[in-house]
Enzyme design. Structure first.
Site, PDB file in Angstrom:
ATOM      1  N   GLU A  58       0.834  -1.208   0.000  1.00 26.28           N
ATOM      2  CA  GLU A  58       0.000   0.000   0.000  1.00 26.28           C
ATOM      3  C   GLU A  58       0.867   1.257   0.000  1.00 26.28           C
ATOM      4  O   GLU A  58       0.606   2.203  -0.754  1.00 26.28           O
ATOM      5  CB  GLU A  58      -0.934   0.014   1.207  1.00 26.28           C
ATOM      6  CG  GLU A  58      -1.866   1.227   1.190  1.00 26.28           C
ATOM      7  CD  GLU A  58      -2.579   1.451   2.496  1.00 26.28           C
ATOM      8  OE1 GLU A  58      -3.776   1.772   2.470  1.00 26.28           O
ATOM      9  OE2 GLU A  58      -1.938   1.333   3.575  1.00 26.28           O
ATOM     10  N   TRP A  80      -8.185  -1.854  -0.117  1.00 28.78           N
ATOM     11  CA  TRP A  80      -9.066  -0.829  -0.680  1.00 28.78           C
ATOM     12  C   TRP A  80     -10.214  -1.414  -1.498  1.00 28.78           C
ATOM     13  O   TRP A  80     -11.001  -0.666  -2.102  1.00 28.78           O
ATOM     14  CB  TRP A  80      -8.248   0.128  -1.553  1.00 28.78           C
ATOM     15  CG  TRP A  80      -7.410   1.073  -0.765  1.00 28.78           C
ATOM     16  CD1 TRP A  80      -6.144   0.874  -0.302  1.00 28.78           C
ATOM     17  CD2 TRP A  80      -7.771   2.392  -0.342  1.00 28.78           C
ATOM     18  NE1 TRP A  80      -5.681   1.977   0.380  1.00 28.78           N
ATOM     19  CE2 TRP A  80      -6.668   2.930   0.371  1.00 28.78           C
ATOM     20  CE3 TRP A  80      -8.908   3.177  -0.495  1.00 28.78           C
ATOM     21  CZ2 TRP A  80      -6.671   4.208   0.923  1.00 28.78           C
ATOM     22  CZ3 TRP A  80      -8.926   4.458   0.054  1.00 28.78           C
ATOM     23  CH2 TRP A  80      -7.818   4.951   0.753  1.00 28.78           C
ATOM     24  N   ARG A 176      11.416  24.419   8.483  1.00 33.44           N
ATOM     25  CA  ARG A 176      10.192  24.030   9.190  1.00 33.44           C
ATOM     26  C   ARG A 176       9.034  23.819   8.213  1.00 33.44           C
ATOM     27  O   ARG A 176       7.872  23.854   8.607  1.00 33.44           O
ATOM     28  CB  ARG A 176       9.850  25.096  10.238  1.00 33.44           C
ATOM     29  CG  ARG A 176      10.904  25.214  11.343  1.00 33.44           C
ATOM     30  CD  ARG A 176      10.483  26.193  12.425  1.00 33.44           C
ATOM     31  NE  ARG A 176      10.547  27.570  11.987  1.00 33.44           N
ATOM     32  CZ  ARG A 176      11.603  28.373  12.166  1.00 33.44           C
ATOM     33  NH1 ARG A 176      12.693  27.903  12.769  1.00 33.44           N
ATOM     34  NH2 ARG A 176      11.578  29.625  11.758  1.00 33.44           N
ATOM     35  N   ARG A 177       9.393  23.612   6.945  1.00 33.86           N
ATOM     36  CA  ARG A 177       8.375  23.474   5.903  1.00 33.86           C
ATOM     37  C   ARG A 177       8.407  22.104   5.221  1.00 33.86           C
ATOM     38  O   ARG A 177       7.942  21.952   4.087  1.00 33.86           O
ATOM     39  CB  ARG A 177       8.557  24.576   4.850  1.00 33.86           C
ATOM     40  CG  ARG A 177       8.472  25.982   5.447  1.00 33.86           C
ATOM     41  CD  ARG A 177       8.708  27.042   4.393  1.00 33.86           C
ATOM     42  NE  ARG A 177       8.712  28.376   4.978  1.00 33.86           N
ATOM     43  CZ  ARG A 177       8.899  29.513   4.296  1.00 33.86           C
ATOM     44  NH1 ARG A 177       9.103  29.454   2.973  1.00 33.86           N
ATOM     45  NH2 ARG A 177       8.884  30.671   4.909  1.00 33.86           N
ATOM     46  N   CYS A 196      -7.836  10.002   5.606  1.00 31.03           N
ATOM     47  CA  CYS A 196      -7.860   9.942   7.070  1.00 31.03           C
ATOM     48  C   CYS A 196      -6.537  10.467   7.623  1.00 31.03           C
ATOM     49  O   CYS A 196      -6.514  11.258   8.559  1.00 31.03           O
ATOM     50  CB  CYS A 196      -8.108   8.514   7.544  1.00 31.03           C
ATOM     51  SG  CYS A 196      -9.755   7.906   7.164  1.00 31.03           S
ATOM     52  N   SER A 217      -9.053  11.048  11.414  1.00 32.41           N
ATOM     53  CA  SER A 217      -9.952   9.984  11.844  1.00 32.41           C
ATOM     54  C   SER A 217      -9.151   8.700  11.951  1.00 32.41           C
ATOM     55  O   SER A 217      -8.487   8.306  10.990  1.00 32.41           O
ATOM     56  CB  SER A 217     -11.088   9.823  10.814  1.00 32.41           C
ATOM     57  OG  SER A 217     -11.901   8.712  11.118  1.00 32.41           O
ATOM     58  N   ASN A 227      -1.487   2.212  10.015  1.00 31.87           N
ATOM     59  CA  ASN A 227      -1.016   3.593   9.903  1.00 31.87           C
ATOM     60  C   ASN A 227       0.328   3.788  10.601  1.00 31.87           C
ATOM     61  O   ASN A 227       1.236   4.433  10.062  1.00 31.87           O
ATOM     62  CB  ASN A 227      -2.039   4.557  10.498  1.00 31.87           C
ATOM     63  CG  ASN A 227      -3.423   4.441   9.886  1.00 31.87           C
ATOM     64  OD1 ASN A 227      -4.425   4.517  10.603  1.00 31.87           O
ATOM     65  ND2 ASN A 227      -3.506   4.247   8.584  1.00 31.87           N
ATOM     66  N   TYR A 259     -14.732   1.074  16.921  1.00 34.72           N
ATOM     67  CA  TYR A 259     -16.078   0.771  16.455  1.00 34.72           C
ATOM     68  C   TYR A 259     -16.774  -0.158  17.445  1.00 34.72           C
ATOM     69  O   TYR A 259     -16.145  -1.004  18.088  1.00 34.72           O
ATOM     70  CB  TYR A 259     -16.032   0.130  15.074  1.00 34.72           C
ATOM     71  CG  TYR A 259     -15.847   1.147  13.966  1.00 34.72           C
ATOM     72  CD1 TYR A 259     -16.908   1.957  13.563  1.00 34.72           C
ATOM     73  CD2 TYR A 259     -14.622   1.307  13.335  1.00 34.72           C
ATOM     74  CE1 TYR A 259     -16.747   2.898  12.560  1.00 34.72           C
ATOM     75  CE2 TYR A 259     -14.450   2.254  12.327  1.00 34.72           C
ATOM     76  CZ  TYR A 259     -15.525   3.043  11.944  1.00 34.72           C
ATOM     77  OH  TYR A 259     -15.369   3.978  10.952  1.00 34.72           O
ATOM     78  N   ALA A 313     -15.672  -1.215   8.553  1.00 37.87           N
ATOM     79  CA  ALA A 313     -16.796  -0.291   8.381  1.00 37.87           C
ATOM     80  C   ALA A 313     -16.563   0.516   7.117  1.00 37.87           C
ATOM     81  O   ALA A 313     -15.574   1.256   7.022  1.00 37.87           O
ATOM     82  CB  ALA A 313     -16.918   0.632   9.586  1.00 37.87           C
TER      83      ALA A 313
END
Length: 314
Positions: A58, A80, A176-177, A196, A217, A227, A259, A313
């Site tokens: 992924e 996905w 800082r960018r 998300c 989220s 993640n 959930y 979900a």
């Protein structure tokens, strides 16, 4: 993964009951942060088996700027599939059994689950064998890879955010960018699933690269382990590209939720004792992050507890 266990316990004890887009319901807290020292081992979940190969394929899909599930399905990665499948079964061209609310119904009705699996297998086969079908129903819109690699400008051009941030880290490490954003308000409604994990920032100090992700989220039981490992891997890959060591991965989340149909699974996981973290291995013969393939990235010493299944979900 002490940090993750503490988060799960925090939500169970302090979470607010909330409704959500999927109709499933959640326990949720707002604003949470975890920090992982990447020199202490690779943060791949050990209290349940997590499919590292899927995380790798992924992430490389994002890095290549791809937005079509065809290449993922070809890698036997079905993360996905549900979002692409929904585009097909909600279209006027679909003439199979009613697939309304398939994510929830497949968990509650054995006969419907059988029909759903049949239709999903048909969908996957058509994606792999019919280029026109794949182009129409396999593309998820301008999701992560598109924004990372080809952000659309008002002048008709594109910005390669990922390549630009790598060059900036190499040439101006104290900036800082060092930011990459996937949240593009103009195109959010065109995405199968709005991002998300919306923005990440890099930081260089003492010859080490750290990364902070802001995630609007976070599905704590199913999504978050992916993640954490994905952005830890991205940090390793970019640090390697820039000739740096690794520092911390900082994970900051907005709506951080469990959930309602994951509660028993979470409680089962909390009964397990974390094990030693694995070690990340990257093919040293491949210099560029943009040339890596799934076979070039692996972990050693991964000894997790068994997998715990839970419904997605959608």
């Amino acid at each position: 993964m002490k940090q993750y266990i503490e988060l799960c316990e925090h939500i169970l004890q302090n979470g607010a009951k909330k409704e959500d887009r999927t109709g499933t319901g959640t326990l949720s807290v707002f604003g949470y942060q975890m920090r992982f020292n990447l020199n202490e081992g690779f943060p791949l979940m050990t209290t349940k088996k997590t499919a590292f190969r899927l995380i790798v394929s992924e992430l490389l899909w994002f890095i290549k700027g791809d937005t079509n599930v065809k290449s993922l399905i070809a890698e036997n990665n079905h993360i996905w599939d549900e979002w692409a499948f929904a585009q097909w079964v909600e279209s006027s061209e679909y003439n199979g059994p009613d697939m309304t609310d398939f994510g929830r119904r497949a968990q509650q009705d054995d006969e419907f689950s059988r029909q759903y699996q049949e239709q999903m297998a048909i969908f996957q086969e058509k994606i792999l064998t019919d280029d026109q079908f794949a182009e129409k129903y396999g593309d998820l819109g301008p999701v992560y890879g598109k924004q990372w690699r080809s952000w659309a400008t008002t002048t008709g051009g594109t910005i390669d955010q990922l390549r630009n941030v790598i060059e900036a880290i190499k040439n101006n490490p104290d900036s800082r960018r060092h930011l990459v954003t996937a949240w593009n308000p103009e195109f959010v409604d065109d995405m199968a699933l709005p991002p998300c994990h919306t923005m990440f920032q890099f930081y260089v100090a003492d010859g080490k690269l750290s990364c902070q992700l802001y995630q609007r989220s976070a599905d704590v039981f199913l999504g978050m382990p992916f993640n954490i490992a994905s952005y830890a891997l991205l940090t390793h890959l970019i640090a390697r590209e820039c000739g740096l060591g690794v520092g911390d991965f900082v994970h900051t989340t907005g709506d951080t939720h469990l959930y309602s149909n994951h509660m028993e699974q979470v409680k089962e996981q909390l009964q397990r004792t974390p094990r030693a973290l694995p070690i990340l291995k990257i093919n040293e013969e491949i210099d560029s992050i943009f040339e890596l393939e799934v076979k070039d990235i692996s972990v050693e010493g991964y000894d997790p507890h068994p997998r715990i299944k839970a419904p997605v979900a959608v």
